[in-house]
Write an enzyme that holds these catalytic residues in place. Sequence first.
Site, mmCIF file in Angstrom:
data_model
loop_
_atom_site.group_PDB
_atom_site.id
_atom_site.type_symbol
_atom_site.label_atom_id
_atom_site.label_comp_id
_atom_site.label_asym_id
_atom_site.label_seq_id
_atom_site.Cartn_x
_atom_site.Cartn_y
_atom_site.Cartn_z
ATOM 1 N N ARG A 77 0.852 -1.194 0.000
ATOM 2 C CA ARG A 77 0.000 0.000 0.000
ATOM 3 C C ARG A 77 0.887 1.243 0.000
ATOM 4 O O ARG A 77 1.630 1.464 0.951
ATOM 5 C CB ARG A 77 -0.920 -0.010 1.228
ATOM 6 C CG ARG A 77 -1.746 1.244 1.364
ATOM 7 C CD ARG A 77 -2.732 1.214 2.534
ATOM 8 N NE ARG A 77 -3.305 2.535 2.655
ATOM 9 C CZ ARG A 77 -3.273 3.278 3.760
ATOM 10 N NH1 ARG A 77 -2.744 2.822 4.876
ATOM 11 N NH2 ARG A 77 -3.785 4.479 3.751
ATOM 12 N N HIS A 121 -2.773 10.892 1.208
ATOM 13 C CA HIS A 121 -2.315 10.617 2.563
ATOM 14 C C HIS A 121 -1.782 11.939 3.132
ATOM 15 O O HIS A 121 -0.597 12.090 3.416
ATOM 16 C CB HIS A 121 -1.252 9.515 2.545
ATOM 17 C CG HIS A 121 -1.077 8.792 3.850
ATOM 18 N ND1 HIS A 121 -1.204 7.429 3.991
ATOM 19 C CD2 HIS A 121 -0.785 9.235 5.093
ATOM 20 C CE1 HIS A 121 -0.976 7.073 5.250
ATOM 21 N NE2 HIS A 121 -0.715 8.160 5.948
ATOM 22 N N GLU A 167 -7.418 8.113 6.438
ATOM 23 C CA GLU A 167 -7.775 8.660 7.755
ATOM 24 C C GLU A 167 -8.256 10.108 7.719
ATOM 25 O O GLU A 167 -7.595 11.006 8.253
ATOM 26 C CB GLU A 167 -6.569 8.558 8.696
ATOM 27 C CG GLU A 167 -6.110 7.147 8.956
ATOM 28 C CD GLU A 167 -5.085 7.055 10.089
ATOM 29 O OE1 GLU A 167 -4.594 8.094 10.564
ATOM 30 O OE2 GLU A 167 -4.789 5.919 10.528
ATOM 31 N N ASN A 293 -7.590 1.142 9.908
ATOM 32 C CA ASN A 293 -6.309 1.377 10.592
ATOM 33 C C ASN A 293 -6.565 1.343 12.088
ATOM 34 O O ASN A 293 -7.471 2.019 12.581
ATOM 35 C CB ASN A 293 -5.735 2.751 10.249
ATOM 36 C CG ASN A 293 -5.269 2.843 8.798
ATOM 37 O OD1 ASN A 293 -5.348 1.868 8.048
ATOM 38 N ND2 ASN A 293 -4.795 4.012 8.412
ATOM 39 N N TYR A 295 -4.404 1.015 16.011
ATOM 40 C CA TYR A 295 -3.171 0.890 16.797
ATOM 41 C C TYR A 295 -3.433 0.623 18.270
ATOM 42 O O TYR A 295 -2.759 -0.168 18.901
ATOM 43 C CB TYR A 295 -2.329 2.167 16.657
ATOM 44 C CG TYR A 295 -1.773 2.337 15.262
ATOM 45 C CD1 TYR A 295 -0.560 1.775 14.910
ATOM 46 C CD2 TYR A 295 -2.500 3.018 14.281
ATOM 47 C CE1 TYR A 295 -0.053 1.897 13.629
ATOM 48 C CE2 TYR A 295 -2.001 3.149 12.985
ATOM 49 C CZ TYR A 295 -0.778 2.578 12.673
ATOM 50 O OH TYR A 295 -0.292 2.685 11.393
ATOM 51 N N GLU A 363 -3.636 -0.634 8.070
ATOM 52 C CA GLU A 363 -2.496 -0.244 8.910
ATOM 53 C C GLU A 363 -2.662 -0.861 10.292
ATOM 54 O O GLU A 363 -3.724 -0.771 10.902
ATOM 55 C CB GLU A 363 -2.405 1.283 9.118
ATOM 56 C CG GLU A 363 -1.860 2.064 7.972
ATOM 57 C CD GLU A 363 -1.757 3.557 8.266
ATOM 58 O OE1 GLU A 363 -1.544 3.949 9.442
ATOM 59 O OE2 GLU A 363 -1.899 4.333 7.315
HETATM 60 C C1 FCB Z 1 -1.476 6.635 11.024
HETATM 61 C C2 FCB Z 1 -1.022 7.266 9.720
HETATM 62 C C3 FCB Z 1 0.311 6.759 9.249
HETATM 63 C C4 FCB Z 1 1.289 6.590 10.401
HETATM 64 C C5 FCB Z 1 0.679 5.789 11.503
HETATM 65 C C6 FCB Z 1 1.599 5.536 12.681
HETATM 66 O O1 FCB Z 1 -2.398 7.463 11.646
HETATM 67 O O2 FCB Z 1 -1.969 7.002 8.712
HETATM 68 O O3 FCB Z 1 0.790 7.640 8.263
HETATM 69 O O4 FCB Z 1 1.739 7.808 10.815
HETATM 70 O O5 FCB Z 1 -0.472 6.423 11.974
#
Ligand code: FCB
Length: 462
Positions: A77, A121, A167, A293, A295, A363
Amino acid sequence: MNELDFPQDFIFGTATAAYQIEGAVNEDGRGPSVWDTFSHKKGKINNNHNGDVACDHYHRYKEDVGLMQQIGLDAYRLSISWSRILPSGTGEINQAGLKFYSDLVDELLAAGITPYVTLFHWDMPQVLDDKYGGFLNRQSALDFANYAEIVVKALGDRVKNWITLNEPWEHGCFGYVMGKHAPGKVKPWRYLTVMHHQLLAHGMAVEKIRQHAPDAQVGITLSFTPVHPKSDSDKDKQAAHMANEFINFVTLDPLLKGHYPKRLWDKFGWFKAPIESGDWALIRQPLDFIGINNYSREFAHHNRWVPVINAWIAGGGDVPEHDFVKDGVQHTSMGWEVYPEGLAEILTWFREDYGNPKVYITENGAAFNDQLIDGVVDDPKRIDYLNQYMAKAQQAIALGSNLNGYFVWSFLDNFEWAAGYDKQFGIVHVDYKTQQRTIKNSGLWLKELITAHQQRRENSDE
Ligand code: FCB
């Protein structure tokens, strides 16, 4: 050895973004983007770093594709720099910019790697911000669609997977509300306007992609961070509800349900988004997939001084920024809690509340303080992170989630926006002095996982 076992057609990839890796910001006719301007302002980026050189991917893309091939990735990607294609945002096309991406796509295809191309992006051409304030203005959507059309016409014969935006919530909130990302504006009362124009930009671009690449799969990438109440009190639960509407459902509800989250919308009073007739038809068009995405998670508690949502949201960002263990829970070097259960929660939302559309994890990954010692980067915490999140992904598939692939953020250590180069997310280490790449142990772990997966694929074909 890996215990993970995914369906045969499940794809494994990694992700990057143009400004974070390419460098070559003044080469071959590229125009400045809002990130060039922002990162050159003193005090905006940790250590005043910028993306001028980054990973020099613009010149080293062949080597990088070679490394992807070595890891055995099915997919990659990448994102396209708008101002490389249209240095003035609109108007004359920079053919050298298009050629770079065309060559990159060819290199990927020759290596057996499927490109997933993100059109935006976060790096809007600076001229469009100067001209009309970027996504504050509805014209941004029309200009984005024009740019999308140019790119799809050039690459659509070979690129069959398109992601319009990355995002929109992060970009809107960090870039236009909090000012900690480019373009650095602090206009909280325009939050819904910025969100609406991004969603409109998405919708108009989808039309162009369908028109010029009718056989392509089209989607959008959204960030999801489940917000949990800090306590059991009704007020904190209410705060978490509003925070989830503000962060997570502000994009998903318009796209899949055709309206903004109800309570959030009502609370915006005079500052609602300027919706025109026909907007919903564009925003709510059927998509082929949604990119997720994820985290970490956040917590919310009631705070009457925070306008609209009356919630104080904390979790990742407000803790010391290094990797540490608190109450037995690992946090990454971004200070983000490792919370794989959050990914399961998001996939449950999709399954149960949003009609179980096709999704990819576009992500997921972690920054830890890695060190290159004698040619080796041993990063067991990242392996552990990836293993835990992938296990949740696998469980969700068993529960019926329509999850089709997983992209690790990130392929390379890179320019991590306001955090600069100190936060290392790569499965490949980059020595910024020499630009030497070293596949980390997590990259080798992924290679092993993919090899086992491909072997199972081949065995069942026989
Ligand atoms: C996301 C972004 C990516 C990167 C990650 C850690 O929010 O899309 O570019 O910075 O976090």
